[in-house]
Design an enzyme around this catalytic site. Structure first.
Site, PDB file in Angstrom:
ATOM      1  N   LYS A  87       5.260  53.500  60.380  1.00  0.00           N
ATOM      2  CA  LYS A  87       4.836  53.248  59.005  1.00  0.00           C
ATOM      3  C   LYS A  87       5.345  54.355  58.062  1.00  0.00           C
ATOM      4  O   LYS A  87       5.877  55.359  58.510  1.00  0.00           O
ATOM      5  CB  LYS A  87       3.305  53.140  58.956  1.00  0.00           C
TER       6      LYS A  87
HETATM    7  C1  LIG Z   1       1.292  48.280  62.185  1.00  0.00           C
HETATM    8  C2  LIG Z   1       0.360  47.172  61.894  1.00  0.00           C
HETATM    9  C3  LIG Z   1      -0.909  47.078  62.492  1.00  0.00           C
HETATM   10  C4  LIG Z   1      -1.366  47.968  63.599  1.00  0.00           C
HETATM   11  O1  LIG Z   1      -1.426  49.296  63.286  1.00  0.00           O
HETATM   12  P1  LIG Z   1      -1.850  50.349  64.413  1.00  0.00           P
HETATM   13  O2  LIG Z   1      -2.133  51.582  63.602  1.00  0.00           O
HETATM   14  O3  LIG Z   1      -0.688  50.502  65.327  1.00  0.00           O
HETATM   15  O4  LIG Z   1      -3.052  49.832  65.101  1.00  0.00           O
HETATM   16  C5  LIG Z   1      -1.772  46.065  62.100  1.00  0.00           C
HETATM   17  N1  LIG Z   1      -1.401  45.160  61.182  1.00  0.00           N
HETATM   18  C6  LIG Z   1      -0.190  45.190  60.601  1.00  0.00           C
HETATM   19  C7  LIG Z   1       0.170  44.174  59.578  1.00  0.00           C
HETATM   20  C8  LIG Z   1       0.736  46.193  60.948  1.00  0.00           C
HETATM   21  O5  LIG Z   1       1.946  46.198  60.367  1.00  0.00           O
END
Ligand SMILES: *Cc1c(COP(=O)(O)O)cnc(C)c1O
Length: 378
Positions: free
Chosen positions: A181
């Site tokens: 992210k």
């Molecule tokens: C990355 C992501 C998640 C999960 O995030 P984590 O921190 O890895 O649990 C959930 N929903 C969306 C839309 C994502 O892009």
């Protein structure tokens, strides 16, 4: 080799982590956790932000807060990450999938009302690529039916809808700080609670179902088990790493948006008929990801292979949940699947991270592919 993702480092992470170690308090809710939480409330204008070990955990905390019962229904898109659905299925709820809009890949706000039944408890929207869903229409539908709105804003730090930070508009918003992210701490997340009524109970659930936090504030003279709960706190080392990133958020977002724009303008003025992402006027995105749409899945696979031979990593995104084995077992799709399957099968993501310098070469390679592939296929 051009990597698909390179997690960003500001350079100040080790110093912050060293500071955390010197404080000798590495468990949850310490110095850096509180700083990050305060910064997140200021950034988003939300009354409350809680760090969590991941966005997945933040979504699970929401599902616990809603006291869902088996058979309760939660409306969501099928084009999303598994955690959006899993968190609610863990409480016995049924994900009810509705179709997306082809322009933004977000849930189609016009289709939500037809999916509401007596069992519906919540609407979970996911802002794909940091581009906002049509929140005014979604909130109006939720108000008419007294439903909770959860924003899966995993990709949305630094992104807005009509000037409001994503995640702060529904009752709840969840962020991810996973290393894929915009800002990250390896694994991490946060929950925004925009309805103050839920804050106390969220603190309890996150502290193993105890009122320890009230005890620490001196509000009760001992703490005990008062609710169903879990341990949904990150340690201070992760929070310290995240703090180093949070302080650089504006520069990181600006750089990602510049690269996104380079791609957009490069493709918009180049030969070939690539469909590019749409950003509605109501949305200000954060350069989280850039994608192209191929004509179909076959062309996409050929383009991935072409780029791979040129040393460029690219990838597709979600396989729609309602077509996956667990999605078929636990959920159901309402209405026709006009766009979810078709559009997701032709979406191709290109590399995007602050240190990327290869945008011109990537565009050039896609153009070269267009010339060859069109010669052979069209
Ligand atoms: C990355 C992501 C998640 C999960 O995030 P984590 O921190 O890895 O649990 C959930 N929903 C969306 C839309 C994502 O892009």
């Amino acid at each position: 080799m051009v990597a698909f993702n390179v997690p960003f480092l500001t350079g100040t992470e080790p110093a912050c982590m060293e500071q955390a170690i010197q404080r000798r308090n590495l468990s949850g809710e310490g110095h850096y956790t509180k700083r990050c939480q305060t910064q997140l409330t200021e950034l988003t204008n939300s009354p409350s932000a809680l760090l969590t070990p991941s966005c997945t955990h933040a979504l699970e905390l929401v599902a616990l807060l809603l006291d869902l019962e088996p058979g309760d229904e939660v409306i969501m898109p099928s084009f999303t990450f598994v955690s959006t659905a899993n968190a609610f299925v863990l409480r016995g709820a049924v994900p009810v999938f509705v179709d997306i809009r082809p322009d933004t890949m977000n849930i189609d706000e016009q289709l939500i009302e037809a999916a509401i039944t007596k069992r519906t408890r919540a609407i979970v929207v996911m802002h794909y690529a940091g581009v906002a869903c049509e929140m005014d229409a979604i909130m109006a539908t939720a108000r008419r039916h007294q439903l909770i709105v959860v924003e899966d804003a995993a990709q949305c730090i630094g992104a807005h809808y009509r000037g409001r930070h994503l995640g702060s508009i529904g009752h709840f918003g969840t962020f991810s700080f996973h290393s894929t992210k915009n800002i990250h701490c390896g694994e991490g997340g946060a929950l925004l609670i925009n309805e103050p009524d839920f804050v106390k109970r969220a603190e309890i659930i996150r502290e193993k179902g105890t009122n320890r936090k009230q005890f620490l504030r001196g509000e009760v003279d001992r703490y005990s088990w008062v609710h169903l709960g879990s341990s949904i706190l990150p340690g201070e080392l992760n929070a310290a790493f995240l703090w180093a990133q949070l302080t650089q958020l504006d520069a990181i977002t600006a750089q990602r948006r510049r690269l996104w724009q380079d791609y957009y303008e490069g493709f918009a003025t180049s030969e070939g008929e690539w469909e590019l992402p749409t950003v509605p006027e109501t949305a200000r995105h954060n350069g989280h990801l850039f994608y192209l749409k191929c004509r179909d899945g076959v062309e996409r696979q050929a383009l991935i292979q072409h780029l791979k031979r040129a040393g460029i990593q690219s990838t597709f995104h979600y396989v729609p949940l309602h077509t996956a084995p667990a999605g078929q077992r636990y959920g159901r799709f309402v209405g026709p699947d006009r766009y979810t399957t078709h559009e997701s099968a032709r979406l191709l993501r290109l590399p995007l991270y602050p240190e990327l310098t290869a945008v011109p070469q990537i565009i050039q390679q896609v153009q070269q592919f267009t010339r060859h592939y069109e010669g052979a296929q069209r």
